[in-house]
Write an enzyme that holds these catalytic residues in place. Structure first.
Site, PDB file in Angstrom:
ATOM      1  NE  ARG A  24      -4.196  -0.037   0.456  1.00 45.20           N
ATOM      2  CZ  ARG A  24      -5.138   0.156  -0.306  1.00 45.20           C
ATOM      3  NH1 ARG A  24      -5.109  -0.397  -1.491  1.00 45.20           N
ATOM      4  NH2 ARG A  24      -5.790   0.991   0.051  1.00 45.20           N
ATOM      5  NE  ARG A  78      -1.420   7.920   9.601  1.00 39.22           N
ATOM      6  CZ  ARG A  78      -0.346   7.106  10.001  1.00 39.22           C
ATOM      7  NH1 ARG A  78      -0.603   6.346  11.210  1.00 39.22           N
ATOM      8  NH2 ARG A  78       0.778   6.736   9.383  1.00 39.22           N
TER       9      ARG A  78
HETATM   10  N1  UDP Z   1      -6.029   0.490  12.903  1.00 42.82           N
HETATM   11  C1  UDP Z   1      -7.235   0.430  12.843  1.00 42.82           C
HETATM   12  N2  UDP Z   1      -7.845   1.755  13.386  1.00 42.82           N
HETATM   13  C2  UDP Z   1      -7.183   2.616  13.768  1.00 42.82           C
HETATM   14  C3  UDP Z   1      -5.620   2.476  13.904  1.00 42.82           C
HETATM   15  C4  UDP Z   1      -5.133   1.422  13.378  1.00 42.82           C
HETATM   16  O1  UDP Z   1      -8.004  -0.166  12.214  1.00 42.82           O
HETATM   17  O2  UDP Z   1      -7.417   3.912  14.133  1.00 42.82           O
HETATM   18  C5  UDP Z   1      -5.126  -0.883  12.398  1.00 42.82           C
HETATM   19  C6  UDP Z   1      -4.899  -0.608  10.623  1.00 42.82           C
HETATM   20  O3  UDP Z   1      -5.376  -2.007  10.227  1.00 42.82           O
HETATM   21  C7  UDP Z   1      -3.378  -0.436  10.842  1.00 42.82           C
HETATM   22  C8  UDP Z   1      -2.852  -1.251  12.038  1.00 42.82           C
HETATM   23  O4  UDP Z   1      -4.187  -1.273  13.087  1.00 42.82           O
HETATM   24  O5  UDP Z   1      -2.898  -0.642   9.601  1.00 42.82           O
HETATM   25  C9  UDP Z   1      -1.768  -0.694  12.655  1.00 42.82           C
HETATM   26  O6  UDP Z   1      -1.851   0.813  13.245  1.00 42.82           O
HETATM   27  P1  UDP Z   1      -0.569   1.616  13.450  1.00 42.82           P
HETATM   28  O7  UDP Z   1      -1.110   2.789  14.076  1.00 42.82           O
HETATM   29  O8  UDP Z   1       0.544   0.607  13.962  1.00 42.82           O
HETATM   30  O9  UDP Z   1      -0.261   1.688  11.968  1.00 42.82           O
HETATM   31  P2  UDP Z   1       0.947   2.817  11.258  1.00 42.82           P
HETATM   32  O10 UDP Z   1       1.055   3.956  12.085  1.00 42.82           O
HETATM   33  O11 UDP Z   1       2.328   2.021  11.058  1.00 42.82           O
HETATM   34  O12 UDP Z   1       0.396   2.979   9.917  1.00 42.82           O
END
Ligand code: UDP
Length: 386
Positions: A251, A281
């Site tokens: 992705r 986000r």
């Molecule tokens: N995730 C989610 N909701 C949120 C935050 C995270 O479903 O509000 C899930 C989503 O699949 C994400 C994973 O948890 O890819 C890991 O989150 P993390 O915050 O570690 O992701 P990063 O900051 O590495 O993108």
């Protein structure tokens, strides 16, 4: 004559490796980086208009439980304390993430104690799932349908472009669930942000007379590299082999930049968990450095999408079909002569910075011992259990 090494890629893997090799041996190291800057996806740069230090490829918060890794990064620059507190929007309301006692009480409109909340979540958990096999099962087993649907289903579908049931449970295990009011997004002992950004850390790592960095320099596997004793490749493993077996799934992230006066959202990271909201986000980078003062602010709205050949790969998907391809690429890599594969892209794993740095240190040490004992150099830093 000194040994000459070529490192492809100037992210944390490449820079740590260069620093360690030159510290342990009298050698010359060339680093080739195809982008116009150092730092890989951890690259940081001050925004000209606001003066805010921007994480150009999305937010990076340094976390580790290992004192030796924390001491190692702090030996290059000062890291200041920073605790990542994420907020999440679900159906128009704002909650703290990771799921903690505040989230549970607010979401269910209750005033549970830690013990009561734990018991309550047990009643929501799907106990028919004994050994969760994927992201969705992991969520249903430990937090139940209501919280899963509110905070994880929509976000994950948008983030990964597939059903959460197709993803490994390990992705969800990155995020804790707490029955107290601790809303720190991470659970590591050491956490912080480098005062001058991550690129400055890597500049210091490679500041050595034996290390020479060339930017805007693309590596071509087919070219003659016989003047180097060994190549350390930290780019995508499928690209090394010219995508011979097909492309591994990643992705990528699109960032929409915005400016505002003062404070835009009051925190570093706001997640949008509803499927109907197209972005995942919004991150506002001045909140990473609360010790700095900036009158204006810069923020980035993130959209996740499938990676096309011209996009920068971010998150390895590791779906079943990708794992089949990875097997082939790893087998082919193992048959190469004088090439090692290191880091997030070359090993095709979802890795945090402390993980990448720790692995690069260990790998450099293993490589140096193999050189000294004239035994075969390691090809990968990790084993894959296919
Ligand atoms: N995730 C989610 N909701 C949120 C935050 C995270 O479903 O509000 C899930 C989503 O699949 C994400 C994973 O948890 O890819 C890991 O989150 P993390 O915050 O570690 O992701 P990063 O900051 O590495 O993108």
């Amino acid at each position: 004559m000194k040994n000459r090494y070529l490192i492809v890629g100037a992210g944390f893997s490449g820079c740590v490796l260069a620093s360690r090799l030159t510290a342990l041996m009298d050698c010359d190291v060339e680093i080739w980086e195809e982008r116009p800057h150092l730092g890989g996806n951890c690259h940081t740069k001050r925004d000209e208009s606001t003066g805010v230090m921007v994480h150009e490829y999305g937010p990076h918060i340094f976390n580790t439980d290992k004192k030796e890794i924390w001491d190692y990064v702090n030996s290059f620059t000062e890291f200041r304390p920073y605790v990542h507190r994420v907020k999440a929007v679900s159906k128009g309301k704002i909650y703290p993430l990771p799921v903690n006692l505040h989230t549970i009480n607010q979401f269910f409109d209750r005033s549970f104690t830690p013990g009561q909340a734990k018991e309550f979540l047990e009643t929501l958990a799907d106990k028919t799932i004994t050994e969760p096999q994927n992201f969705e099962e992991q969520a249903l087993r430990f937090i139940g349908k209501e919280l899963y649907e509110a905070f994880f289903y929509g976000y994950t579908k948008k983030q990964w472009g597939c059903q959460p049931s197709e993803l490994p449970a390990s992705i969800l295990k990155r995020i804790p669930v707490r029955f107290n009011y601790d809303d720190n997004y991470h659970s590591n002992i050491y956490t912080g942000i480098p005062v001058d950004g991550y690129t400055a850390v890597m500049e210091k790592m490679i500041h050595h007379p034996g290390i020479h960095l060339t930017l805007d320099k693309k590596f071509d596997t087919a070219a003659d590299h016989s003047s180097y004793n060994h190549i350390f490749y930290t780019g995508p493993v499928d690209a090394f082999f010219n995508y011979e077996f097909g492309r591994l799934g990643y992705r990528t992230v699109l960032f929409e930049k915005g400016y505002a006066e003062g404070d835009f959202q009051g925190t570093t990271q706001m997640n949008y968990c509803d499927e109907a909201v197209p972005h995942t986000r919004i991150t506002e980078h001045k909140h990473f450095t609360p010790w700095e003062q900036h009158d204006r602010t810069i923020y980035f709205t993130e959209y996740s999408k499938e990676t096309t050949p011209s996009d920068i790969p971010y998150y390895p998907k590791r779906l079943a079909a990708d794992i089949e391809l990875l097997k082939k690429y790893r087998a082919k890599a193992a048959s190469q002569n004088r090439v090692s594969f290191l880091g997030r892209l070359a090993t095709y794993r979802y890795m945090d910075m402390h993980h990448v740095i720790g692995e690069a240190i260990q790998f450099a040490d293993a490589f140096v011992s193999s050189t000294k004992s004239a035994t075969a150099a390691p090809v990968f830093p990790n084993e894959e259990k296919f």
